[in-house]
Design a protein around this motif. Sequence first.
Motif, short mmCIF file in Angstrom:
data_model
loop_
_atom_site.label_atom_id
_atom_site.label_comp_id
_atom_site.label_asym_id
_atom_site.label_seq_id
_atom_site.Cartn_x
_atom_site.Cartn_y
_atom_site.Cartn_z
N GLU A 30 49.21 43.89 36.87
CA GLU A 30 48.03 42.30 36.66
C GLU A 30 46.80 42.03 36.33
O GLU A 30 46.01 43.02 36.08
N TYR A 32 43.74 39.73 35.15
CA TYR A 32 43.24 38.34 35.57
C TYR A 32 42.39 37.76 34.04
O TYR A 32 41.78 38.22 33.49
N LYS A 57 40.14 41.48 39.54
CA LYS A 57 40.57 40.62 39.31
C LYS A 57 38.72 40.16 39.16
O LYS A 57 38.41 38.59 39.21
#
Length: 185
Positions: A30, A32, A57
């Motif tokens: 992932e 961000y 994040k």
Amino acid sequence: MEALIEKVRPKLEILGSEIAPYLSALCGEEMYVHVAKHARRTVNPPDDTWVAWAANKRGYKALPHFQVGMFGTHLFIIFAIIYESPNKTVFAKHLEASSKQIKKDLPDQFYWSMDHMNPAGTRQSELKVEDFIAMANKLKSVKKSEVLCGLQIDSKDPILQDGDKLITTIQSTFDKLLPLYKKAF
């Protein structure tokens, strides 16, 4: 600052959201979105602004990351490890060991820089293997050192007026920069 906040930042947020799924798939983790806030500035705008993508994040500065941003003269699409990253030495070892392959694999029109505050850089075509080794040594020995690599697009280039072509160029550039990102871990 007002113009930057009202006109540029929303475009960077849209770009960030559009590119994040592509980068997440490309990197296998992932990624961000982090749009520069320039929180310490109230009146005078900075010389540059950007959107960054990293695998955290909460922030991007301590990690190897990707950025798209702009100075008055050009747009930049880069991979970066800045001075806050503990991954500098890992990347430096790979840069030193793989300098010939990196020189061979990356496009000549890409540029390298060791200062994210300076809009200038050195084109890949002008660098010798010894220059990569010097960059690696600086990353290992100088606490505030950093390294950036990517593409600069002149502010007058018509591609900047064609959103689809620009997105394709950003994705293609990140594809080519992925091996550098992978060497930072």
